[in-house]
Design a protein around this motif. Structure first.
Motif, PDB file in Angstrom:
ATOM      1  N   THR A  47       0.840  -1.205   0.000  1.00  0.00           N
ATOM      2  CA  THR A  47       0.000   0.000   0.000  1.00  0.00           C
ATOM      3  C   THR A  47       0.870   1.248   0.000  1.00  0.00           C
ATOM      4  OG1 THR A  47      -1.633  -1.233   1.284  1.00  0.00           O
ATOM      5  CG2 THR A  47      -1.916   1.144   1.153  1.00  0.00           C
ATOM      6  N   LEU A  48       1.940   1.222   0.762  1.00  0.00           N
ATOM      7  CA  LEU A  48       2.860   2.363   0.808  1.00  0.00           C
ATOM      8  C   LEU A  48       3.552   2.560  -0.543  1.00  0.00           C
ATOM      9  CD1 LEU A  48       4.455   1.909   4.347  1.00  0.00           C
ATOM     10  CD2 LEU A  48       2.579   3.416   3.660  1.00  0.00           C
ATOM     11  N   ALA A  49       3.778   1.481  -1.259  1.00  0.00           N
ATOM     12  CA  ALA A  49       4.348   1.618  -2.601  1.00  0.00           C
ATOM     13  C   ALA A  49       3.378   2.352  -3.520  1.00  0.00           C
ATOM     14  CB  ALA A  49       4.691   0.238  -3.161  1.00  0.00           C
ATOM     15  N   SER A  50       2.092   2.045  -3.398  1.00  0.00           N
ATOM     16  CA  SER A  50       1.087   2.758  -4.196  1.00  0.00           C
ATOM     17  C   SER A  50       1.005   4.219  -3.784  1.00  0.00           C
ATOM     18  CB  SER A  50      -0.280   2.091  -4.040  1.00  0.00           C
ATOM     19  OG  SER A  50      -0.304   0.836  -4.695  1.00  0.00           O
ATOM     20  N   ALA A  51       1.108   4.482  -2.489  1.00  0.00           N
ATOM     21  CA  ALA A  51       1.093   5.865  -2.014  1.00  0.00           C
ATOM     22  C   ALA A  51       2.284   6.638  -2.567  1.00  0.00           C
ATOM     23  CB  ALA A  51       1.109   5.884  -0.485  1.00  0.00           C
ATOM     24  N   ASN A  52       3.432   6.019  -2.599  1.00  0.00           N
ATOM     25  CA  ASN A  52       4.625   6.652  -3.164  1.00  0.00           C
ATOM     26  C   ASN A  52       4.400   7.033  -4.621  1.00  0.00           C
ATOM     27  OD1 ASN A  52       7.799   7.006  -3.204  1.00  0.00           O
ATOM     28  ND2 ASN A  52       7.313   5.696  -4.939  1.00  0.00           N
ATOM     29  N   ASN A  53       3.806   6.110  -5.379  1.00  0.00           N
ATOM     30  CA  ASN A  53       3.593   6.375  -6.801  1.00  0.00           C
ATOM     31  C   ASN A  53       2.502   7.417  -7.038  1.00  0.00           C
ATOM     32  OD1 ASN A  53       5.558   4.511  -7.175  1.00  0.00           O
ATOM     33  ND2 ASN A  53       4.293   2.998  -8.242  1.00  0.00           N
ATOM     34  N   LEU A  54       1.530   7.472  -6.139  1.00  0.00           N
ATOM     35  CA  LEU A  54       0.519   8.523  -6.258  1.00  0.00           C
ATOM     36  C   LEU A  54       1.142   9.902  -6.080  1.00  0.00           C
ATOM     37  CD1 LEU A  54      -2.820   7.453  -4.523  1.00  0.00           C
ATOM     38  CD2 LEU A  54      -2.496   8.303  -6.857  1.00  0.00           C
ATOM     39  N   ALA A  55       2.116   9.998  -5.175  1.00  0.00           N
ATOM     40  CA  ALA A  55       2.813  11.275  -4.987  1.00  0.00           C
ATOM     41  C   ALA A  55       3.565  11.673  -6.249  1.00  0.00           C
ATOM     42  CB  ALA A  55       3.780  11.168  -3.805  1.00  0.00           C
ATOM     43  N   ILE A  56       4.148  10.689  -6.908  1.00  0.00           N
ATOM     44  CA  ILE A  56       4.833  10.966  -8.179  1.00  0.00           C
ATOM     45  C   ILE A  56       3.841  11.490  -9.215  1.00  0.00           C
ATOM     46  CG2 ILE A  56       6.077   9.905 -10.105  1.00  0.00           C
ATOM     47  CD1 ILE A  56       7.344   7.995  -8.083  1.00  0.00           C
ATOM     48  N   ASP A  57       2.642  10.892  -9.245  1.00  0.00           N
ATOM     49  CA  ASP A  57       1.603  11.352 -10.171  1.00  0.00           C
ATOM     50  C   ASP A  57       1.194  12.791  -9.869  1.00  0.00           C
ATOM     51  OD1 ASP A  57       1.536   8.900 -11.470  1.00  0.00           O
ATOM     52  OD2 ASP A  57       0.015   8.097 -10.111  1.00  0.00           O
ATOM     53  N   LEU A  58       1.026  13.107  -8.584  1.00  0.00           N
ATOM     54  CA  LEU A  58       0.667  14.465  -8.199  1.00  0.00           C
ATOM     55  C   LEU A  58       1.725  15.461  -8.654  1.00  0.00           C
ATOM     56  CD1 LEU A  58      -0.661  13.730  -4.593  1.00  0.00           C
ATOM     57  CD2 LEU A  58      -2.033  14.505  -6.551  1.00  0.00           C
ATOM     58  N   TYR A  59       2.965  15.099  -8.491  1.00  0.00           N
ATOM     59  CA  TYR A  59       4.062  15.966  -8.920  1.00  0.00           C
ATOM     60  C   TYR A  59       4.011  16.158 -10.439  1.00  0.00           C
ATOM     61  CZ  TYR A  59       8.832  17.714  -9.544  1.00  0.00           C
ATOM     62  OH  TYR A  59       9.911  18.484  -9.884  1.00  0.00           O
ATOM     63  N   ALA A  60       3.832  15.038 -11.148  1.00  0.00           N
ATOM     64  CA  ALA A  60       3.804  15.126 -12.607  1.00  0.00           C
ATOM     65  C   ALA A  60       2.612  15.922 -13.107  1.00  0.00           C
ATOM     66  CB  ALA A  60       3.780  13.717 -13.208  1.00  0.00           C
ATOM     67  N   GLY A  97       1.537  18.526 -11.773  1.00  0.00           N
ATOM     68  CA  GLY A  97       1.727  19.935 -11.477  1.00  0.00           C
ATOM     69  C   GLY A  97       1.272  20.362 -10.102  1.00  0.00           C
ATOM     70  N   ASP A  98       1.169  19.437  -9.155  1.00  0.00           N
ATOM     71  CA  ASP A  98       0.756  19.776  -7.793  1.00  0.00           C
ATOM     72  C   ASP A  98       1.838  19.339  -6.809  1.00  0.00           C
ATOM     73  OD1 ASP A  98      -0.548  20.450  -5.510  1.00  0.00           O
ATOM     74  OD2 ASP A  98      -2.369  19.270  -5.905  1.00  0.00           O
ATOM     75  N   PRO A  99       2.974  20.032  -6.793  1.00  0.00           N
ATOM     76  CA  PRO A  99       4.084  19.612  -5.934  1.00  0.00           C
ATOM     77  C   PRO A  99       3.762  19.727  -4.447  1.00  0.00           C
ATOM     78  CG  PRO A  99       4.542  21.745  -6.926  1.00  0.00           C
ATOM     79  CD  PRO A  99       3.315  21.220  -7.588  1.00  0.00           C
ATOM     80  N   ASN A 100       2.875  20.635  -4.057  1.00  0.00           N
ATOM     81  CA  ASN A 100       2.512  20.752  -2.642  1.00  0.00           C
ATOM     82  C   ASN A 100       1.821  19.481  -2.148  1.00  0.00           C
ATOM     83  OD1 ASN A 100       3.199  23.581  -1.644  1.00  0.00           O
ATOM     84  ND2 ASN A 100       2.123  24.052  -3.556  1.00  0.00           N
ATOM     85  N   ALA A 101       0.839  19.005  -2.926  1.00  0.00           N
ATOM     86  CA  ALA A 101       0.153  17.764  -2.548  1.00  0.00           C
ATOM     87  C   ALA A 101       1.123  16.592  -2.581  1.00  0.00           C
ATOM     88  CB  ALA A 101      -1.026  17.514  -3.490  1.00  0.00           C
ATOM     89  N   ALA A 102       2.036  16.597  -3.574  1.00  0.00           N
ATOM     90  CA  ALA A 102       3.036  15.526  -3.662  1.00  0.00           C
ATOM     91  C   ALA A 102       3.929  15.522  -2.427  1.00  0.00           C
ATOM     92  CB  ALA A 102       3.876  15.696  -4.925  1.00  0.00           C
ATOM     93  N   ALA A 103       4.357  16.689  -1.984  1.00  0.00           N
ATOM     94  CA  ALA A 103       5.243  16.776  -0.821  1.00  0.00           C
ATOM     95  C   ALA A 103       4.540  16.274   0.436  1.00  0.00           C
ATOM     96  CB  ALA A 103       5.716  18.213  -0.628  1.00  0.00           C
ATOM     97  N   LYS A 104       3.256  16.603   0.601  1.00  0.00           N
ATOM     98  CA  LYS A 104       2.520  16.139   1.786  1.00  0.00           C
ATOM     99  C   LYS A 104       2.402  14.616   1.798  1.00  0.00           C
ATOM    100  CE  LYS A 104      -0.244  20.359   2.318  1.00  0.00           C
ATOM    101  NZ  LYS A 104      -1.598  20.958   2.236  1.00  0.00           N
ATOM    102  N   ARG A 105       2.069  14.041   0.652  1.00  0.00           N
ATOM    103  CA  ARG A 105       1.940  12.579   0.615  1.00  0.00           C
ATOM    104  C   ARG A 105       3.297  11.915   0.803  1.00  0.00           C
ATOM    105  NH1 ARG A 105      -1.853   8.939  -0.546  1.00  0.00           N
ATOM    106  NH2 ARG A 105      -3.363  10.505  -1.156  1.00  0.00           N
ATOM    107  N   ASP A 106       4.340  12.481   0.195  1.00  0.00           N
ATOM    108  CA  ASP A 106       5.691  11.922   0.382  1.00  0.00           C
ATOM    109  C   ASP A 106       6.103  11.955   1.849  1.00  0.00           C
ATOM    110  OD1 ASP A 106       6.492  11.068  -2.160  1.00  0.00           O
ATOM    111  OD2 ASP A 106       7.030  13.097  -2.784  1.00  0.00           O
ATOM    112  N   GLU A 107       5.767  13.052   2.535  1.00  0.00           N
ATOM    113  CA  GLU A 107       6.123  13.191   3.951  1.00  0.00           C
ATOM    114  C   GLU A 107       5.452  12.090   4.775  1.00  0.00           C
ATOM    115  OE1 GLU A 107       8.599  15.225   6.205  1.00  0.00           O
ATOM    116  OE2 GLU A 107       7.573  16.800   5.061  1.00  0.00           O
TER     117      GLU A 107
END
Length: 863
Positions: free
Chosen positions: A587-600, A602-612
């Motif tokens: 599940t954490l692997a999927s969460a990691n990849n979702l953060a990559i999608d958010l970054y791609a 154009g939402d780096p703020n949401a990506a940073a929160k999920r990565d954290e």
């Protein structure tokens, strides 16, 4: 080796000194005898003058006996000193020199060097490696050669200790110290004693096995003792020197003496298949020369009937064929230690690489009860010592190693293959994704690959194969992983069916290898097929089906299909949360990849929160040095840089790079990813020179690891071009960007996000080198493609718009440039916020239109 005058003079001086001491002792005995005789005369005179008394007579008798004994001792000393062989020539019984001897110049020099420091050297090694041949060559070279060090050279066949004294008696007879009718033991000791008082002699004890039995026959003194043996247990008596197989150049020289027409490729093939073992090379040379067969014909026969081929045409210089010698040694080992022989037969089905002790211990547990030794490492060590003693293997800290030809000959008459398979299953190392287990996997893998992995029916072995492929992938050996995975995937698919669970598990690994090597389209093709099969066979919610969807999302992202990648990841994440739980590693692997999608997207703020969040969970659940934890730290740093937290991002990038180096090594792909990102952070925080050095090193390593066209290599090349630009080296940056853009267009396509990053960078270089119109055209094309692929409001689209405005200013289209800047600023305020660095740059551009090419607008690769 040429002996120095000082060395030769030392030998002669010792010899003359020894003779001088002998003469001094003889003279002393004569002087004492003369004194005793004089004393007898004095005693007699005394008795005649004073009258006889009993004590006077006794005194005279004792003096007479003493005088006679001293004279006899003096004669014996003189005889010993002046004794010479009955024959006029010096004692010599060394076998004839091998005219085909070659390839051992370094070993001869090493022997010579050791004898300058030690009186005894033990030359040891496996059977067929040429120990006896080297000893013969040494004796001929230094007794009859220019050096001429030895006056006496005596060869003793020492395999049977009870026959040693008979051979030394022969030397005593030749030296005139004994006759043929004398007792062998006494005569042998006379020969040893004679040598002890002299120098310039060489005794060779060939094929010795028992150090204790040989000890009484080592003369000491000023000569040399050379021992040849299959065992290394000679440290107390001699300096050990292991004789290894021939270097390839030595094998080539020997092969071409018999067949000068062999090509370089044929020599390489023969050397590889014969394992550079001197006896095998010599037998092959003889057969090729006598029969006229080609190298390929010989290799075909060797493959089909190894033991038979290596039993033909035994060489006189070696005494017997390799097959005969191996079978004789194995038979002797079986009599002496049945368990050791059984262990060796199991090892014959492994690779000719060192077998680590943990595998040997496991093997000892599975051999048959009749041959099984007592449990414990001591019993295993004893078995290994016995195998080495009979010349059937060699051992060191890395384990037991059996030569490939020895293995093939033993396999020919062995039935232990099933036990070897069982050993491979039971000795499987730990988690292949854990760096702490990689050393064990590295030792284990050659032995696994020696088994028939393609057609095996053993379910346990197939599972080990799957794990081994993931070890190769996680340790960075992507090429090796793909080679093994493809072979197994295709074979198992035909043998067990394309829907077989283990076949599909290898399919996962095959796709991962394609991804790692930058072949995302091939990976996507495999993953699509795998997901379809698993959905049909297992259902949508099965863990393996979700893994296939997860992998397919990664492929879509790599191909620039961000929308479909995000959709797949969202579906997979939701299903894994429901089925596995929010904190499951998958599940954490999927969460990691979702953060990559958010970054791609154009939402780096949401990506940073999920990565954290993902990072905190991975640190707690997997540990701080797990590969997945490193990935989360890297991705968080990328997102932090995108939201303007450059200092924190730089610190985190450096930390994860240092820890990846410590855990994974300098050349691991993940380490190089971190090094790349450290370089980007250095440039972003104003250290363009440091960034340049970092990217240059990363580019060099990635080219060596992947080649010029891999996506990671092209990323490093693109980032190095950016660093060069910021250092004012515009032309160099332009040349590198042009090359990188050509490669990315060919490898990734015109519309891939990475291709468009490179196009933006090249446009800035074109402006800086005086081609603003060309830059403007490239910026317009890039903006149009990004709007179509990413959308109007994507941060990378807005970056392309900002750069097009700069090119418009450079070509004099200021009104159009300002209009585009105003639109970009409005979008950035809405998407990124007023405090984002890109928003601030847009505001600055409107307040003060740049007259030239402002560096602040140059894009750079963010991940």
């Amino acid at each position: 080796m040429i002996v120095s005058p000082a060395r030769s003079g030392g030998i002669v001086a010792a010899k003359n000194q020894q003779k001088g001491h002998g003469r001094s002792r003889a003279s002393l005995w004569r002087l004492l005898a003369a004194g005793a005789a004089a004393f007898v005369g004095i005693a007699a005179s005394w008795a005649s003058l004073t009258g006889l008394r009993w004590y006077q007579i006794a005194f005279a008798v004792i003096a007479s006996i003493l005088a006679i004994s001293l004279e006899r001792q003096a004669r014996h000393e003189a005889a010993q000193l002046n004794a010479k062989p009955a024959d006029a020539s010096p004692p010599w019984n060394v076998p004839g020199s091998n005219t085909q001897f070659s390839g051992r110049g370094e070993e001869l020099a090493k022997l010579r060097e050791l004898f300058a420091k030690s009186a005894a050297v033990a030359l040891y090694g496996i059977g067929g490696v040429g120990k006896t041949q080297l000893a013969i060559e040494y004796a001929h070279k230094y007794a009859h050669g220019a050096a001429g060090d030895y006056e006496i050279v005596w060869w003793v066949a020492a395999q049977r200790p009870d026959l040693i004294e008979l051979q030394l008696k022969e030397l005593a007879v030749l030296l005139g110290l004994a006759s043929q009718g004398d007792d062998a033991t006494g005569a042998a000791h006379k020969a040893v004693g004679y040598l002890r008082r002299r120098s310039e002699w060489l005794i060779v004890f060939d094929n010795a096995e028992d150090a204790a039995a040989l000890r009484p026959w080592l003369p000491g003194g000023g000569g040399h003792v050379l021992i040849t043996s299959k065992t290394a247990s000679w440290h107390e008596l001699a300096t050990p020197l292991e004789l290894q197989i021939l270097r390839r150049a030595g094998s080539a020289e020997l092969l071409r003496r018999g067949r000068g027409d062999l090509s370089d490729d044929e020599v390489e093939l023969l050397g590889d298949r014969l394992g550079d073992l001197p006896l095998a090379i010599a037998q092959a040379t003889g057969m090729l020369a006598e029969t006229g067969m080609t190298a390929s014909e010989y290799l075909e026969q060797l493959e089909a009937k190894t033991a038979q081929i290596l039993d033909e045409r035994p060489l006189h210089s070696y005494g017997q064929s390799l097959t005969a010698a191996t079978r004789l040694s194995l038979s002797s080992l079986a009599e002496a230690n049945p368990a050791a022989a059984h262990l060796l037969r199991v090892c014959a089905f492994l690779a000719p690489e060192p077998i680590p002790s943990r595998m040997l211990t496991e093997a000892a547990r599975i051999i048959g009860p009749s041959a099984r030794p007592p449990d414990g490492n001591g019993a295993v060590r004893d078995m290994v010592r016995q195998i080495v003693r009979y010349g059937l293997g060699r051992s060191d800290r890395s384990g037991l190693q059996v030569h490939q030809l020895t293995q093939l000959i033993i396999r020919d008459q062995s039935i232990e293959q099933a036990e070897a398979i069982s050993l491979l299953v039971r000795a499987r190392p730990g988690d292949p994704l854990e760096p702490a287990c990689w050393a064990d996997w590295g030792e284990f893998l050659p032995h696994l690959q020696a088994a028939d992995l393609v057609t095996t029916n053993d379910e346990g072995l197939r599972q080990v194969v799957c794990a081994a492929i993931w070890y190769l992938l996680s340790s960075g050996a992507s090429e090796a992983a793909l080679s093994l995975a493809r072979k197994v995937y295709e074979s198992w698919g035909m043998r067990y069916g394309a829907d077989d669970a283990l076949t599909l598990r290898v399919a996962d690994a095959t796709a991962q290898a394609y991804r790692d090597l930058g072949q995302a389209a091939k990976a996507c093709e495999v993953d699509e097929d795998t997901m379809e099969r698993r959905r049909r066979v297992l259902g949508d919610d099965h863990a393996d089906t979700l893994a296939a969807a997860h992998n397919l999302a990664i492929d879509h992202h790599a191909l620039g299909r961000f929308a479909s990648a995000r959709r797949l990841n969202e579906e997979t994440y939701a299903a894994r949360c429901r089925i596995l739980g929010a904190e499951h590693p998958d599940t954490l692997a999927s969460a990691n990849n979702l953060a990559i999608d958010l970054y791609a997207d154009g939402d780096p703020n949401a990506a940073a929160k999920r990565d954290e969040t993902t990072l905190q969970l991975r640190r707690r659940i997997l540990g701080p040095d797990h590969l997945c934890t490193f990935t989360s730290e890297n991705n968080l740093a990328v997102a932090l840089r995108a939201v303007g937290e450059e200092t924190r991002a730089r610190r985190l990038h450096k930390d994860v790079a240092d820890r990846r180096r410590a855990v994974l090594g300098n050349d691991h792909p993940h380490t190089l990813t971190s090094v790349n990102n450290v370089g980007v952070s250095l440039r972003a925080t104003g250290d363009a020179a440091g960034a340049r050095l970092t990217h240059e090193r990363a580019l060099e390593q990635r080219r060596a690891l992947y080649g010029d066209d891999h996506h990671d290599t092209l990323t490093s090349a693109s980032n190095l071009a950016v660093a060069l630009y910021f250092l004012g080296e515009y032309q160099a940056a332009r040349v590198l960007n042009e090359d990188t853009l050509r490669r990315r267009r060919r490898v990734l396509g015109e519309d891939h996000p990475d291709t468009l990053v490179c196009a933006c960078n090249l446009a800035a270089c074109l402006r800086a080198t005086g081609d603003p119109d060309m830059a403007k055209g490239l910026n317009e094309d890039t903006l149009a493609r990004r709007r179509r692929v990413l959308g109007e409001d994507h941060p990378l689209t807005l970056l392309a718009a900002s750069n097009l405005a700069v090119s418009m200013h450079a070509t004099g289209a200021h009104d159009a440039a300002q209009a585009l800047d105003r639109d970009t600023l409005a979008r950035r305020r809405r998407i990124l916020g007023d405090g984002h660095p890109d928003t601030i740059l847009s505001a600055g551009a409107l307040c003060e239109p740049p007259p030239g090419i402002p560096a602040r607008h140059l894009p750079f690769r963010r991940g």
